[in-house]
Scaffold this motif. Sequence first.
Motif, PDB file in Angstrom:
ATOM      1  N   LYS B 264       0.912  -1.189  -0.004  1.00 13.57           N
ATOM      2  CA  LYS B 264      -0.019   0.121   0.014  1.00 13.57           C
ATOM      3  C   LYS B 264       0.668   1.042   0.025  1.00 13.57           C
ATOM      4  O   LYS B 264       2.048   1.251   0.343  1.00 13.57           O
ATOM      5  CB  LYS B 264      -0.841  -0.159   1.371  1.00 13.57           C
ATOM      6  N   ILE B 265      -0.011   2.859  -0.094  1.00 14.40           N
ATOM      7  CA  ILE B 265       0.397   3.286   0.011  1.00 14.40           C
ATOM      8  C   ILE B 265       0.241   4.724   1.291  1.00 14.40           C
ATOM      9  O   ILE B 265      -0.751   4.642   0.813  1.00 14.40           O
ATOM     10  CB  ILE B 265       0.952   4.913  -1.048  1.00 14.40           C
ATOM     11  N   HIS B 266       0.728   4.813   2.064  1.00 17.62           N
ATOM     12  CA  HIS B 266       0.367   5.697   3.130  1.00 17.62           C
ATOM     13  C   HIS B 266       0.932   6.873   2.701  1.00 17.62           C
ATOM     14  O   HIS B 266       2.350   7.165   2.758  1.00 17.62           O
ATOM     15  CB  HIS B 266       0.691   5.243   4.233  1.00 17.62           C
ATOM     16  N   ASN B 267       0.363   8.112   3.404  1.00 18.14           N
ATOM     17  CA  ASN B 267       0.898   9.500   2.550  1.00 18.14           C
ATOM     18  C   ASN B 267       1.544   9.549   4.460  1.00 18.14           C
ATOM     19  O   ASN B 267       1.626   8.946   5.117  1.00 18.14           O
ATOM     20  CB  ASN B 267      -0.804  10.176   3.272  1.00 18.14           C
ATOM     21  N   VAL B 268       2.385  11.245   4.274  1.00 15.01           N
ATOM     22  CA  VAL B 268       2.970  11.873   5.178  1.00 15.01           C
ATOM     23  C   VAL B 268       3.471  11.388   6.487  1.00 15.01           C
ATOM     24  O   VAL B 268       3.232  11.491   6.885  1.00 15.01           O
ATOM     25  CB  VAL B 268       4.120  12.492   5.037  1.00 15.01           C
ATOM     26  N   ASP B 269       1.067  11.799   6.258  1.00 16.95           N
ATOM     27  CA  ASP B 269       0.906  11.645   7.995  1.00 16.95           C
ATOM     28  C   ASP B 269       0.404  10.772   7.911  1.00 16.95           C
ATOM     29  O   ASP B 269      -0.352   9.664   9.582  1.00 16.95           O
ATOM     30  CB  ASP B 269      -0.895  12.817   8.156  1.00 16.95           C
ATOM     31  N   GLY B 270       0.127   9.247   7.186  1.00 15.35           N
ATOM     32  CA  GLY B 270       0.032   7.512   7.948  1.00 15.35           C
ATOM     33  C   GLY B 270      -1.278   7.035   7.700  1.00 15.35           C
ATOM     34  O   GLY B 270      -1.667   6.175   7.338  1.00 15.35           O
ATOM     35  N   SER B 271      -2.280   8.199   6.982  1.00 15.27           N
ATOM     36  CA  SER B 271      -3.489   7.704   6.026  1.00 15.27           C
ATOM     37  C   SER B 271      -3.409   7.180   5.180  1.00 15.27           C
ATOM     38  O   SER B 271      -1.797   7.333   4.471  1.00 15.27           O
ATOM     39  CB  SER B 271      -3.857   9.392   5.735  1.00 15.27           C
ATOM     40  N   ARG B 273      -3.302   6.115   1.302  1.00 14.83           N
ATOM     41  CA  ARG B 273      -3.382   6.635  -0.306  1.00 14.83           C
ATOM     42  C   ARG B 273      -4.009   6.401  -1.079  1.00 14.83           C
ATOM     43  O   ARG B 273      -5.187   5.656  -1.621  1.00 14.83           O
ATOM     44  CB  ARG B 273      -1.826   7.566  -0.391  1.00 14.83           C
ATOM     45  N   CYS B 274      -3.503   4.886  -0.825  1.00 13.91           N
ATOM     46  CA  CYS B 274      -4.019   3.862  -2.111  1.00 13.91           C
ATOM     47  C   CYS B 274      -3.489   2.401  -1.920  1.00 13.91           C
ATOM     48  O   CYS B 274      -2.500   2.527  -1.198  1.00 13.91           O
ATOM     49  CB  CYS B 274      -4.313   4.285  -3.958  1.00 13.91           C
ATOM     50  N   VAL B 275      -3.978   1.348  -3.088  1.00 12.67           N
ATOM     51  CA  VAL B 275      -3.288  -0.258  -2.965  1.00 12.67           C
ATOM     52  C   VAL B 275      -2.397  -0.222  -3.411  1.00 12.67           C
ATOM     53  O   VAL B 275      -3.359  -0.118  -5.169  1.00 12.67           O
ATOM     54  CB  VAL B 275      -4.718  -0.049  -2.601  1.00 12.67           C
ATOM     55  N   VAL B 276      -0.856  -0.821  -3.808  1.00 11.55           N
ATOM     56  CA  VAL B 276      -0.611  -1.353  -4.873  1.00 11.55           C
ATOM     57  C   VAL B 276      -1.065  -2.175  -5.805  1.00 11.55           C
ATOM     58  O   VAL B 276      -1.298  -3.489  -6.419  1.00 11.55           O
ATOM     59  CB  VAL B 276       1.093  -0.791  -5.041  1.00 11.55           C
ATOM     60  N   ALA B 277      -0.492  -3.065  -4.198  1.00  8.00           N
ATOM     61  CA  ALA B 277      -1.353  -4.762  -4.331  1.00  8.00           C
ATOM     62  C   ALA B 277      -1.710  -5.053  -3.547  1.00  8.00           C
ATOM     63  O   ALA B 277      -1.484  -5.312  -2.614  1.00  8.00           O
ATOM     64  CB  ALA B 277       0.014  -5.551  -4.848  1.00  8.00           C
ATOM     65  N   ALA B 278      -2.952  -5.898  -3.831  1.00  6.09           N
ATOM     66  CA  ALA B 278      -3.854  -6.733  -2.728  1.00  6.09           C
ATOM     67  C   ALA B 278      -3.679  -8.255  -2.585  1.00  6.09           C
ATOM     68  O   ALA B 278      -2.849  -8.567  -3.181  1.00  6.09           O
ATOM     69  CB  ALA B 278      -5.792  -6.795  -3.411  1.00  6.09           C
ATOM     70  N   PRO B 279      -3.772  -8.583  -1.291  1.00  7.06           N
ATOM     71  CA  PRO B 279      -3.591  -9.761  -0.891  1.00  7.06           C
ATOM     72  C   PRO B 279      -3.447 -11.230  -1.939  1.00  7.06           C
ATOM     73  O   PRO B 279      -3.168 -11.923  -2.624  1.00  7.06           O
ATOM     74  CB  PRO B 279      -4.258 -10.105   0.368  1.00  7.06           C
ATOM     75  N   ASP B 280      -4.665 -10.695  -2.927  1.00  7.27           N
ATOM     76  CA  ASP B 280      -5.354 -11.608  -3.601  1.00  7.27           C
ATOM     77  C   ASP B 280      -4.124 -11.892  -5.136  1.00  7.27           C
ATOM     78  O   ASP B 280      -3.861 -12.822  -5.866  1.00  7.27           O
ATOM     79  CB  ASP B 280      -6.370 -11.961  -4.525  1.00  7.27           C
ATOM     80  N   GLN B 281      -3.013 -11.196  -5.261  1.00  2.56           N
ATOM     81  CA  GLN B 281      -1.990 -10.866  -6.319  1.00  2.56           C
ATOM     82  C   GLN B 281      -0.553 -11.716  -5.551  1.00  2.56           C
ATOM     83  O   GLN B 281       0.306 -11.326  -6.266  1.00  2.56           O
ATOM     84  CB  GLN B 281      -1.654  -9.364  -6.200  1.00  2.56           C
ATOM     85  N   PHE B 282      -0.546 -12.108  -4.083  1.00  6.88           N
ATOM     86  CA  PHE B 282       0.235 -12.806  -3.982  1.00  6.88           C
ATOM     87  C   PHE B 282      -0.215 -14.017  -3.282  1.00  6.88           C
ATOM     88  O   PHE B 282      -1.356 -14.482  -2.688  1.00  6.88           O
ATOM     89  CB  PHE B 282       1.243 -12.424  -2.228  1.00  6.88           C
ATOM     90  N   ASP B 283       0.793 -14.909  -3.371  1.00 10.30           N
ATOM     91  CA  ASP B 283       0.796 -16.546  -2.993  1.00 10.30           C
ATOM     92  C   ASP B 283       0.475 -16.109  -1.743  1.00 10.30           C
ATOM     93  O   ASP B 283       0.800 -15.400  -0.993  1.00 10.30           O
ATOM     94  CB  ASP B 283       1.538 -16.808  -3.288  1.00 10.30           C
TER      95      ASP B 283
END
Lengths: 185, 316
Positions: B264-271, B273-283
């Motif tokens: 995921k990506i978190h903003n500088v304050d920790g909130s 921002r978005c997801v880069v890759a979800a759990p179902d994209q990994f084994d």
Amino acid sequence: MKPKGKRKRRDFVRGAAAVLVGGVAVSSLRSCSPKLVWQIDPEKCTQCGRCATHCVLAPSAVKCFHSYSICGYCDLCGGYLRPDAKKRNTGAENQLCPTAAITRTFIENPYYQYKIDEDLCIGCGICVEGCDVFGNGSMYLQVKHDLCVNCNECAIAHACPSDAFKRVPASEPYLLKSDREKRIS
Amino acid sequence: MNDIRKNWTWFILIMALILGVGIYLGQSRRTELGKSFDYSLDEYRQVDPSLIHYTEVEPLVPTLGKISALAVAPDGKIYVGGEDAVQVFPDGGTFPVDGIPTCMAVDDDGTMFVGMQDHVEIRSKNWEKTVWPSPGGKAYLTSIVVDDEYVYVADAGNRRVWRYDKAGGKPLEIGRKDSANGVRGFNIPSPFFDVDLGPDGSLWAVNPGYHALENYRPDGMPISSWEKSSFMIEGFSGCCNPSHFALMPDGSFVTAEKGLPRVKIHNVDGSLRCVVAAPDQFDEGVVGLDVAVDDEGRIYVLDPNRNQVRIFEEKE
Ligand code: SF4
Ligand code: SF4
Ligand code: SF4
């Protein structure tokens, strides 16, 4: 000359006794060979839940073991807390173990010790799964040999989908994850 | 004769009955566990597709086995450490090392700092080797970053970050518990402990037992921190997450987790921002998703299960 009826009865009693004594003799001969007991290979177990339901004993002779030397003493223990726990405390609603068999003791900030109450544990393996997924895998299932009656055909071994049960020498009856670990109960 | 047959018949019947009752009792235990015994993370594996702002492109496929360390060099080249070697992409060749690197960083001049579990090896551009002494104790080095002056080495075994001069020598200790100065110490239940440098050159370290990211001055004094514990997508779950992170050029955080593998990506304050890759994209069960970011904001994820460096780019 003895009456015929009495002799027949005596013959039957002798025959039946011979069958029973023979059975006992065969089983005691078997017990002379090196003794083997059932145990779970923690690396193969997939925590399917059958250890809790298929043992001939109730509750099961399978219990959760906990390795202190592997445990991270985490505040947020995946084996102790439910995934949706609202708080990291001992509230029943936060505990993962359905029988409340795990106790949590504060050691020093931020470390906690987790102990398994063997009398309450039924070997369901849920905590093992939680600890495996989120922790260090310090919780795992083992057949407890002061409880197990060492059935010839272990009912759980028969049902185990992961081929995790095996016969091990009675002199080394546990397949512990760490040499240094101590059993806690 | 009839009597004997009758007796034997009774005997066999009684034995069969005893056996039958035994089998019945055995079978009757085979009930299923109730609902309270269900353990499922499915709910947490689902991610709202609108949150996923990145798309996966062709991965790098190293020829090395057991890949375990990842670094993006200042010139944009990708360094991958694995079994007995380091491979450089694109077309940078393969260089031998003795063992499996646990972490790696590359300096402006191409000097490599390779963590070999309990010590650091420095490889010059010509592949000459210098070995720094191990910090000792239970040293287990998990991350290295380098700036103009210092080399910061995260040591999960000793729960410290060691700040070395470029020439090595005795390191400065960062992370010893110091309540007076607001240092709570690193809580590292398993060997996942990552560091990176912010755009301002300050040190960021993950404090995985607290689900926290902490910012330090080069002298080890704390500057700021943020933390977020949650199984939901906004936070971090389990006993030691995020397992890895990297800073984006704008100072936001790319985080990777174990247990529920997600990036995921978190903003500088920790909130969030978005997801880069979800759990179902990994084994399922994958651990050790090291992450790195290049100057263009492309995200590299070392996937030890697939033995690939997976690449994610922001969607148009
Ligand atoms: S039956 Fe086998 S897989 Fe299932 S919990 Fe027992 S040992 Fe594990
Ligand atoms: S969760 Fe199941 S295996 Fe673990 S301690 Fe509780 S009863 Fe035993
Ligand atoms: S051998 Fe018998 S008592 Fe022991 S674990 Fe298996 S079923 Fe239970």
